[in-house]
Design a protein around this motif. Structure first.
Motif, PDB file in Angstrom:
ATOM      1  N   THR A   1       0.828  -1.207   0.000  1.00 56.24           N
ATOM      2  CA  THR A   1       0.000   0.000   0.000  1.00 56.24           C
ATOM      3  C   THR A   1       0.862   1.257   0.000  1.00 56.24           C
ATOM      4  O   THR A   1       0.622   2.202  -0.760  1.00 56.24           O
ATOM      5  CB  THR A   1      -0.928   0.004   1.226  1.00 56.24           C
ATOM      6  N   ALA A   2       1.877   1.266   0.853  1.00 55.13           N
ATOM      7  CA  ALA A   2       2.759   2.425   0.932  1.00 55.13           C
ATOM      8  C   ALA A   2       3.489   2.660  -0.383  1.00 55.13           C
ATOM      9  O   ALA A   2       3.617   3.799  -0.858  1.00 55.13           O
ATOM     10  CB  ALA A   2       3.753   2.243   2.074  1.00 55.13           C
ATOM     11  N   GLN A   3       3.964   1.588  -0.998  1.00 57.24           N
ATOM     12  CA  GLN A   3       4.678   1.714  -2.271  1.00 57.24           C
ATOM     13  C   GLN A   3       3.753   2.221  -3.369  1.00 57.24           C
ATOM     14  O   GLN A   3       4.140   3.048  -4.200  1.00 57.24           O
ATOM     15  CB  GLN A   3       5.274   0.360  -2.660  1.00 57.24           C
TER      16      GLN A   3
ATOM     17  N   LEU B   1      -7.302   1.393  -1.933  1.00 58.58           N
ATOM     18  CA  LEU B   1      -8.337   0.777  -1.113  1.00 58.58           C
ATOM     19  C   LEU B   1      -7.939  -0.660  -0.801  1.00 58.58           C
ATOM     20  O   LEU B   1      -7.061  -1.229  -1.456  1.00 58.58           O
ATOM     21  CB  LEU B   1      -9.677   0.781  -1.853  1.00 58.58           C
ATOM     22  N   HIS B   2      -8.589  -1.248   0.181  1.00 57.58           N
ATOM     23  CA  HIS B   2      -8.312  -2.627   0.565  1.00 57.58           C
ATOM     24  C   HIS B   2      -9.564  -3.476   0.438  1.00 57.58           C
ATOM     25  O   HIS B   2     -10.678  -2.994   0.690  1.00 57.58           O
ATOM     26  CB  HIS B   2      -7.788  -2.704   2.004  1.00 57.58           C
TER      27      HIS B   2
ATOM     28  N   VAL C   1     -10.525  -0.369 -13.141  1.00 58.63           N
ATOM     29  CA  VAL C   1      -9.947  -0.460 -11.807  1.00 58.63           C
ATOM     30  C   VAL C   1      -8.778  -1.433 -11.862  1.00 58.63           C
ATOM     31  O   VAL C   1      -8.842  -2.474 -12.523  1.00 58.63           O
ATOM     32  CB  VAL C   1     -10.990  -0.909 -10.759  1.00 58.63           C
ATOM     33  N   LEU C   2      -7.694  -1.077 -11.210  1.00 60.43           N
ATOM     34  CA  LEU C   2      -6.498  -1.917 -11.137  1.00 60.43           C
ATOM     35  C   LEU C   2      -6.458  -2.584  -9.777  1.00 60.43           C
ATOM     36  O   LEU C   2      -6.497  -1.907  -8.741  1.00 60.43           O
ATOM     37  CB  LEU C   2      -5.237  -1.081 -11.366  1.00 60.43           C
ATOM     38  N   VAL C   3      -6.382  -3.907  -9.777  1.00 58.42           N
ATOM     39  CA  VAL C   3      -6.412  -4.691  -8.542  1.00 58.42           C
ATOM     40  C   VAL C   3      -5.065  -5.386  -8.355  1.00 58.42           C
ATOM     41  O   VAL C   3      -4.586  -6.081  -9.269  1.00 58.42           O
ATOM     42  CB  VAL C   3      -7.539  -5.737  -8.578  1.00 58.42           C
TER      43      VAL C   3
ATOM     44  N   VAL D   1      -6.938  -1.098  -5.836  1.00 54.84           N
ATOM     45  CA  VAL D   1      -7.427  -1.970  -4.766  1.00 54.84           C
ATOM     46  C   VAL D   1      -6.404  -3.069  -4.499  1.00 54.84           C
ATOM     47  O   VAL D   1      -6.016  -3.807  -5.411  1.00 54.84           O
ATOM     48  CB  VAL D   1      -8.783  -2.605  -5.130  1.00 54.84           C
ATOM     49  N   VAL D   2      -5.943  -3.172  -3.258  1.00 46.67           N
ATOM     50  CA  VAL D   2      -5.084  -4.275  -2.826  1.00 46.67           C
ATOM     51  C   VAL D   2      -5.996  -5.341  -2.225  1.00 46.67           C
ATOM     52  O   VAL D   2      -6.706  -5.082  -1.242  1.00 46.67           O
ATOM     53  CB  VAL D   2      -4.041  -3.811  -1.799  1.00 46.67           C
TER      54      VAL D   2
END
Length: 242
Positions: A55-57, A66-67, A101-103, A137-138
């Motif tokens: 997420t930080a990267q 988002l998670h 959206v990129l997941v 989204v992770v």
């Protein structure tokens, strides 16, 4: 000239070829290497994704993150219940109106996403001029089809899932990309396009994969479809899946 006529073959592939024999078994060194590779592949499946680090990267690229998680409660359930890995545990994600959206999905090799996910994301984002891109989204305990439900939840038309592929004995960190146009629950695998073995320097490089992906996305938007009917190379015959 080398005294080993198979040396050139071994140098040309990471596959285990012409290992030799010691009686009716493999030579000890090759057997130990094989067992170590098997252990590494198993570890890659069970290694938890460092969500905070990814997420930080990703946020360093200037994107909102988002998670999400699937209905699989833990890794054991994820591996034994693939159906749960395709369903969102909570679809209460901020919604908008987006083209894609990129997941970033852990999949069967969280190690692959940890290693290649954000560098690959950077290359893709750099090529998406003119696209309305949703927050990244992770997703954890995620199968590819989880991206379809995420797409609906965030209000996007299409989805790109960057996912850790099943580890092999010579590849524990291979990243795959699955693109689905008009993504929604119930989409079949034949309606997706896949780019696999993204793992420089031993596999496809980030820039090459991103260029191919965005070309596919543009063609999908023009034709209104994705999957086996969408060609990655005009030289290929129709209905070749990528």
């Amino acid at each position: 000239m080398s005294g080993d006529p198979l040396a050139a073959l071994r140098a040309a592939t990471r596959a285990r070829v012409a290992l030799g024999r010691a009686g009716d078994a493999l030579p000890t060194a090759d057997l130990l290497e094989l067992r170590a590779a098997h252990a590494a592949a198993r570890d890659a499946v069970h290694l938890p994704l460092d969500v905070d680090a990814v997420t930080a990267q990703a946020r360093e690229l200037g994107v909102e993150v988002l998670h999400a998680t699937s209905l699989a409660r833990d890794r054991a359930e994820y591996l034994t219940r693939p159906d749960l890995g395709r369903r969102l545990a909570d679809d209460d994600l901020p919604a908008g109106a987006y083209d894609v959206v990129l997941v970033l999905a852990d999949g069967l090799s969280p190690l692959a996403l940890q290693t290649h996910g954000v560098p690959m994301l950077r290359e893709v984002l750099a090529r998406l001029d003119g696209w309305r891109v949703a927050p990244v989204v992770v997703a954890t305990q995620a199968r590819v089809a989880l991206g379809d439900e995420i797409t609906a939840a965030v209000g996007a038309r299409s989805v790109v899932v960057l996912v850790g592929e099943r580890p092999g004995m010579s590849s524990t960190d291979s990243l795959g990309i699955y693109f689905t146009f008009d993504a929604r629950r119930g989409r079949r695998d034949s309606e997706r396009n896949c780019l696999s073995n993204i793992r420089p320097p031993h596999g496809t490089g980030y820039a090459a994969a991103a260029t191919t992906l965005v070309m596919l996305m543009a063609e999908a938007r023009r034709l209104g479809l994705s999957g086996v009917a969408l060609k990655a190379d005009p030289a290929l015959p129709a209905n070749v899946e990528v």
